[in-house]
Design an enzyme around this catalytic site. Sequence first.
Site, PDB file in Angstrom:
ATOM      1  N   GLN A  11      35.591  34.617   1.929  1.00  0.00           N
ATOM      2  CA  GLN A  11      34.808  33.399   2.142  1.00  0.00           C
ATOM      3  C   GLN A  11      33.326  33.692   1.953  1.00  0.00           C
ATOM      4  O   GLN A  11      32.830  34.757   2.299  1.00  0.00           O
ATOM      5  CB  GLN A  11      35.053  32.872   3.554  1.00  0.00           C
ATOM      6  CG  GLN A  11      36.435  32.294   3.729  1.00  0.00           C
ATOM      7  CD  GLN A  11      36.672  31.744   5.130  1.00  0.00           C
ATOM      8  OE1 GLN A  11      37.458  32.285   5.895  1.00  0.00           O
ATOM      9  NE2 GLN A  11      35.999  30.670   5.469  1.00  0.00           N
ATOM     10  N   SER A  92      38.005  40.950   3.478  1.00  0.00           N
ATOM     11  CA  SER A  92      38.541  39.980   4.437  1.00  0.00           C
ATOM     12  C   SER A  92      39.696  39.196   3.793  1.00  0.00           C
ATOM     13  O   SER A  92      40.709  39.764   3.427  1.00  0.00           O
ATOM     14  CB  SER A  92      37.409  39.070   4.930  1.00  0.00           C
ATOM     15  OG  SER A  92      37.858  38.212   5.949  1.00  0.00           O
ATOM     16  N   LEU A  93      39.531  37.895   3.635  1.00  0.00           N
ATOM     17  CA  LEU A  93      40.546  37.067   2.983  1.00  0.00           C
ATOM     18  C   LEU A  93      40.962  37.658   1.633  1.00  0.00           C
ATOM     19  O   LEU A  93      42.125  37.555   1.222  1.00  0.00           O
ATOM     20  CB  LEU A  93      39.986  35.653   2.781  1.00  0.00           C
ATOM     21  CG  LEU A  93      40.761  34.758   1.817  1.00  0.00           C
ATOM     22  CD1 LEU A  93      42.031  34.273   2.479  1.00  0.00           C
ATOM     23  CD2 LEU A  93      39.904  33.604   1.344  1.00  0.00           C
ATOM     24  N   ARG A 117      46.654  31.205   8.368  1.00  0.00           N
ATOM     25  CA  ARG A 117      45.598  32.087   8.887  1.00  0.00           C
ATOM     26  C   ARG A 117      44.349  31.274   9.236  1.00  0.00           C
ATOM     27  O   ARG A 117      43.767  31.428  10.312  1.00  0.00           O
ATOM     28  CB  ARG A 117      45.273  33.141   7.828  1.00  0.00           C
ATOM     29  CG  ARG A 117      44.178  34.153   8.185  1.00  0.00           C
ATOM     30  CD  ARG A 117      44.005  35.097   6.987  1.00  0.00           C
ATOM     31  NE  ARG A 117      43.082  36.205   7.239  1.00  0.00           N
ATOM     32  CZ  ARG A 117      41.789  36.197   6.944  1.00  0.00           C
ATOM     33  NH1 ARG A 117      41.242  35.109   6.399  1.00  0.00           N
ATOM     34  NH2 ARG A 117      41.030  37.259   7.185  1.00  0.00           N
ATOM     35  N   HIS A 201      36.838  38.367  12.652  1.00  0.00           N
ATOM     36  CA  HIS A 201      36.924  39.828  12.797  1.00  0.00           C
ATOM     37  C   HIS A 201      36.425  40.367  14.137  1.00  0.00           C
ATOM     38  O   HIS A 201      36.123  41.544  14.249  1.00  0.00           O
ATOM     39  CB  HIS A 201      36.196  40.532  11.643  1.00  0.00           C
ATOM     40  CG  HIS A 201      36.689  40.111  10.297  1.00  0.00           C
ATOM     41  ND1 HIS A 201      37.967  40.379   9.857  1.00  0.00           N
ATOM     42  CD2 HIS A 201      36.098  39.401   9.301  1.00  0.00           C
ATOM     43  CE1 HIS A 201      38.123  39.864   8.644  1.00  0.00           C
ATOM     44  NE2 HIS A 201      37.016  39.261   8.290  1.00  0.00           N
ATOM     45  N   GLN A 250      43.358  43.063  10.876  1.00  0.00           N
ATOM     46  CA  GLN A 250      42.151  42.639  10.146  1.00  0.00           C
ATOM     47  C   GLN A 250      41.493  41.410  10.776  1.00  0.00           C
ATOM     48  O   GLN A 250      40.276  41.241  10.709  1.00  0.00           O
ATOM     49  CB  GLN A 250      42.567  42.339   8.699  1.00  0.00           C
ATOM     50  CG  GLN A 250      41.429  41.948   7.774  1.00  0.00           C
ATOM     51  CD  GLN A 250      41.831  40.814   6.864  1.00  0.00           C
ATOM     52  OE1 GLN A 250      42.096  39.704   7.319  1.00  0.00           O
ATOM     53  NE2 GLN A 250      41.879  41.093   5.574  1.00  0.00           N
TER      54      GLN A 250
END
Length: 316
Positions: A11, A92-93, A117, A201, A250
């Site tokens: 993102q 991340s994503l 998610r 996170h 994560q």
Amino acid sequence: MPKYAAVFPGQGSQSPGMLAELASRHPEVEQTFQEASDVLSKDLWALAQNGPEEMLNATVNTQPVMLAAGVAVWRVWQKAGGCMPAAMAGHSLGEYTALVCADALDLGDAVTLVAERAAQMQAAVPEGEGAMAAILGLDDEAVIDVCERAAEGQVVSAVNFNSPGQVVIAGEADAVDRAVALAKEAGAKRAIKLAVSVPSHCELMRSAADGMMMHLEATALRPPSIPVLHNVDVTAHDDVAAIRQALLSQLYQPVRWVETVLAFRDSGITQLIEFGPGKVLAGLTRRIDRSMGAQGVFDDASLEKALAICEGDDEQ
């Protein structure tokens, strides 16, 4: 041919009109977005092209859009004859995108997972109660110290180690505000709140991980055909159970991006190619280690530059 790693953004790289030029010449882009849209019964390509920006930036929309974008650019690369990477990673994503491109996860299943998610992350912390901020110009230990002093019984921690002197923090909004003030006092060049609705996170996301567990366990995963370094442990896993655990952890543990890039370097990789809109990860790579090449692929000109790397031109 230089040894390269493929990386996929998360993102923050999205913007209305993204990948429009690439899509005009490569039908794989819209085909991939259509495949993802069909899973959610939502027109992700229209959202990516037209916004409005606040809708595109909503976590529940951004995550499937960015997943589709990364996979779409990877498919363009493959169709254009791009060489195969020695390893992959996603920020991340972007880790989900990497797993799709490494054949560990089907795109349709990944779209379902990232939509869940996003919903679990948004539900974990009511909007306005969490926050994130970028701290620029302090070393990692100083940022960790600032967070410990700012916590005062609340949650705030360093969550994205993006490059030397660029660390993102996340937690409860009041604690993040205190950390921002303390970071400025400690000599940070900038300490700025980010326009996000979810404090990613950090420990506040543990309930999101709990909510994701059964969805991940019900999803078919395979050992990746290309090693994928995971955010939480900077390690590539062949074991499907370990991959599931890495994706769960994560959510509430830091993204160790600096260590990821350095691990690539130490394994002999000399070049990173970023697949997706923009070139955020390419920029971070240059700040982590200037000896490594970094090239984004997001339009025809950048695609040609990246393809030249395959032919042995390591100066791109």
